[in-house]
Write an enzyme that holds these catalytic residues in place. Structure first.
Site, PDB file in Angstrom:
ATOM      1  N   ARG A 175       0.835  -1.195   0.000  1.00 30.01           N
ATOM      2  CA  ARG A 175       0.000   0.000   0.000  1.00 30.01           C
ATOM      3  C   ARG A 175       0.873   1.250   0.000  1.00 30.01           C
ATOM      4  O   ARG A 175       1.954   1.284   0.589  1.00 30.01           O
ATOM      5  CB  ARG A 175      -0.868  -0.003   1.260  1.00 30.01           C
ATOM      6  CG  ARG A 175      -1.860   1.133   1.417  1.00 30.01           C
ATOM      7  CD  ARG A 175      -2.916   1.099   0.354  1.00 30.01           C
ATOM      8  NE  ARG A 175      -4.117   1.852   0.763  1.00 30.01           N
ATOM      9  CZ  ARG A 175      -4.972   2.365  -0.082  1.00 30.01           C
ATOM     10  NH1 ARG A 175      -4.768   2.242  -1.383  1.00 30.01           N
ATOM     11  NH2 ARG A 175      -6.041   3.002   0.343  1.00 30.01           N
ATOM     12  N   THR A 217      -9.349   0.189  -9.909  1.00 27.33           N
ATOM     13  CA  THR A 217      -8.422  -0.815  -9.384  1.00 27.33           C
ATOM     14  C   THR A 217      -8.488  -1.991 -10.362  1.00 27.33           C
ATOM     15  O   THR A 217      -9.334  -2.023 -11.243  1.00 27.33           O
ATOM     16  CB  THR A 217      -8.818  -1.264  -7.953  1.00 27.33           C
ATOM     17  OG1 THR A 217      -8.771  -0.143  -7.083  1.00 27.33           O
ATOM     18  CG2 THR A 217      -7.916  -2.340  -7.399  1.00 27.33           C
ATOM     19  N   GLU A 259      -4.033   7.916  -4.012  1.00 27.73           N
ATOM     20  CA  GLU A 259      -4.446   7.047  -2.914  1.00 27.73           C
ATOM     21  C   GLU A 259      -4.655   7.769  -1.580  1.00 27.73           C
ATOM     22  O   GLU A 259      -5.413   7.293  -0.730  1.00 27.73           O
ATOM     23  CB  GLU A 259      -3.416   5.935  -2.709  1.00 27.73           C
ATOM     24  CG  GLU A 259      -3.347   4.941  -3.832  1.00 27.73           C
ATOM     25  CD  GLU A 259      -4.601   4.107  -3.987  1.00 27.73           C
ATOM     26  OE1 GLU A 259      -5.476   4.163  -3.103  1.00 27.73           O
ATOM     27  OE2 GLU A 259      -4.705   3.403  -5.000  1.00 27.73           O
ATOM     28  N   ASP A 313      -7.987   8.275   0.022  1.00 22.44           N
ATOM     29  CA  ASP A 313      -8.667   7.222   0.789  1.00 22.44           C
ATOM     30  C   ASP A 313      -8.664   7.529   2.284  1.00 22.44           C
ATOM     31  O   ASP A 313      -9.387   6.873   3.048  1.00 22.44           O
ATOM     32  CB  ASP A 313      -7.994   5.866   0.560  1.00 22.44           C
ATOM     33  CG  ASP A 313      -8.556   5.137  -0.641  1.00 22.44           C
ATOM     34  OD1 ASP A 313      -9.519   5.632  -1.249  1.00 22.44           O
ATOM     35  OD2 ASP A 313      -8.026   4.055  -0.979  1.00 22.44           O
ATOM     36  N   GLY A 358     -13.311  -0.069  -5.424  1.00 26.37           N
ATOM     37  CA  GLY A 358     -13.368   0.753  -4.222  1.00 26.37           C
ATOM     38  C   GLY A 358     -13.977  -0.033  -3.073  1.00 26.37           C
ATOM     39  O   GLY A 358     -13.718  -1.220  -2.896  1.00 26.37           O
TER      40      GLY A 358
END
Length: 597
Positions: free
Chosen positions: A110, A408, A447, A450, A496
């Site tokens: 990540r 994604t 990102e 998020d 998502g």
């Protein structure tokens, strides 16, 4: 424990001429390979959203590579053909089953926030900045984890080196791929912001126009970037010239001065890149119908939320109830699990995340008893306390559902020895930040959006606020299911926050409702995430069960499409099934090394 006939004979699974194409040397301007939603045979299997990527993965397996090698090769190819969904400018989660040891391990690749990030990262004058301005900015770019994930996966589990597995994707980027309708539509959706960045415009709007369906799109800059990684390793990215170019693009976004767009700079440094590490960590694990279900632990919320929902559903014989009650239970279990996910899950390096407690069956039972057959729970449902479960403690809560971009991509691979990889990777929004690193051919992620911009529930701690070096919470849910210690199936999806519900619906469709894997993936989808209205595809709403669900109290909001799953399954006779979407995103691409229906 309810007995489940999980190892099905699956006679109905094998239908039609479902074979994988043989990988051959491509011409200079190759046609798009065929797409197949299902393939059955021996020697290993690959399933992705893209036929070029699937062919490359099968070729790696044929050349003696294993599941880890093929997974990295497929991911690199997706960086060429699915650049709006994934690439080396993003991150992801890699779940691996090792047939030699019987162990499931994971890599957390990540993205991380720069060291300069604070809780007020997306606030100006105490108020959140507009979401679209956070997306298209350097401010929303996290330190990418994908190149390090590839390096570490090959080091730990692969047979080939990075240069070998990158070579097919490099060649694909040079010779190009055929633009399909999905790629053109995604480009059109991003056209306005892509035009604001010269490097993005030149790559994805050739000649200043949308790419035509059937035309060939080439990316020589990405080919050169892959070549640099092959020759100099990931150091070229994290401590070299690629990384230096990336940091410049983040801190001084290469926006056209004539563009009427606010593009905020980020604060990423070359030190942030040098300090990045992919994390080896234990997977989440639950037992469900005497199966072992493994997923991704926090900072992803996928493993805990899918796991909690399955634990909630364990007390109902989903094979015995009618379809309306099955869907009702699935939606309500999703609702309460998302309530707990939003309250408790974040980066465990920065907050106390009760992973074991969220996956405890006693906690699930205390939440599952809230669900009744003839009514829906009012939303938003208040979270439970996994440290001190209180049976059937109902209640509503204030707050808003956090947002995650809908894109994604996911790939699933198995090899002849029985190793399996379930890998979800992303750049967040479709098209990420919209910023192509000049001269490098890849998009940067967004990102960090998020993270919660402000606490989701007023007055309650939010484990997902930004922080230095912190990883934003994700919903990516790469999953592997074992039976008697051996792989039964693996799957995952983009989408998502809908990833969690897509994986949950596909798992229960396969394991409980007796659908084949490809049919479970194709089922009309709905996604309930602790909100008043449940997102549902048109085909879901067209079912007679939808009206019955509305009579119970469910409210639906139509959405065109949810997810784009891929999976593999091992049959009792040793054959592999590769399964992908029949229609979503234009259909997926499933293949096996040696077709044998």
């Amino acid at each position: 424990m309810l007995a489940r006939p999980v190892r099905l004979t699956l006679a109905a699974l094998v239908s039609g001429a479902l074979v994988a194409p043989t990988v051959q040397a491509a011409p200079a301007d190759p046609p798009e390979p065929p797409k197949r939603a299902e393939a059955v045979g021996y020697g290993g299997a690959v399933s992705s959203v893209d036929p070029y990527a699937t062919q490359i993965g099968l070729d790696v397996l044929r050349r003696g590579g294993n599941a880890a090698d093929a997974a990295v090769a497929v991911a690199a190819a997706l960086g060429v053909t699915e650049p709006y969904s994934a690439g080396i400018g993003g991150g992801g989660y890699f779940v691996h089953y090792d047939s030699a040891t019987g162990e499931v391990e994971t890599l957390d690749g990540r993205e991380t926030a720069p060291a300069a990030a604070r809780e007020d990262l997306f606030l100006e004058n105490g108020e959140p900045i507009p979401f679209d301005e956070a997306v298209t900015s350097g401010l929303g770019v996290g330190v990418p984890g994908t190149p390090m994930t590839w390096h570490d996966a090959l080091y730990r589990w692969g047979r080939m080196d990075l240069a070998e597995v990158l070579r097919p994707a490099e060649e694909l980027a040079r010779r190009g791929f055929v633009v399909d309708e999905t790629f053109r539509e995604q480009t059109a959706d991003n056209e306005e912001r892509f035009r604001a960045f010269p490097a993005t415009r030149d790559l994805f709007l050739p000649g200043g126009k949308l790419p035509e369906v059937g035309s060939t799109l080439r990316n020589p800059d990405l080919a050169d970037t892959y070549r640099a990684l092959a020759e100099r390793g990931v150091g070229a990215f994290y401590d070299g010239e690629i990384g230096a170019d990336l940091v410049r693009a983040v801190t001084a976004p290469p926006v056209d001065p004539a563009a009427d767009r606010t593009v905020r700079p980020g604060a990423m440094t070359t030190d942030d890149l040098r300090e990045y590490r992919a994390i080896v960590q234990d997977p989440t694990r639950i037992t469900y119908r005497e199966l072992e279900v493994y997923g991704m632990a926090p900072d992803s919320s996928g493993g805990t939320t899918v796991g909690e929902a399955l634990n909630v559903l364990e007390g109902t014989d989903l094979a015995a109830v009618d379809k309306t009650q099955y869907l009702h239970r699935f939606l309500e279990a999703s609702k309460v699990s998302f309530a707990d996910r939003n309250r408790w899950v974040g980066d465990p390096e920065f907050s106390d995340v009760p992973t074991e407690e969220l996956l405890d069956q006693d906690f699930a039972d205390s939440r599952g008893c809230l669900i009744t057959d003839d009514a829906v729970l009012p939303t938003p449902v208040a979270p439970g306390d996994p440290y001190d479960p209180q049976d059937c403690a109902a209640g509503a809560a204030e707050g808003t559902a956090p947002y995650e971009g809908p894109n994604t991509t996911h790939l699933t691979v198995a090899d002849a020895e029985g190793d399996v990889v379930s890998y979800t990777l992303t750049i967040e929004q479709t098209g990420g930040s919209g910023i192509v690193v000049p001269g490098r051919g890849f998009l940067l992620n967004n990102e960090l959006t998020d993270f919660s911009f402000t606490p989701v529930t007023p007055g309650q701690p939010d484990p997902n606020l930004p922080g230095p070096g912190k990883r934003p919470r994700s919903s990516m849910s790469p999953t592997i299911v074992l039976q008697d210690g051996e792989p039964l199936l693996a799957l995952g999806s983009p989408g998502g926050a809908t990833i969690i519900t897509t994986v949950l619906q596909s798992l229960t469709g396969r394991l409980d409702r007796g659908l084949s894997l490809v049919d479970a993936i194709a089922e009309p989808r709905a996604s309930q995430r602790n909100s008043a209205r449940t997102e549902a595809e048109p085909a879901f709403l067209a079912q007679p069960e939808a009206e019955k669900l509305q009579a119970i109290g469910h409210q639906f909001e139509e959405t065109d499409e949810i997810g784009a799953a891929t999976g593999v399954e091992r049959l009792p006779d040793g054959r592999w099934v590769a399964a992908a979407e029949r229609e979503r995103r234009g259909g997926g691409a499933a293949g096996v090394v040696v077709p044998r229906p």
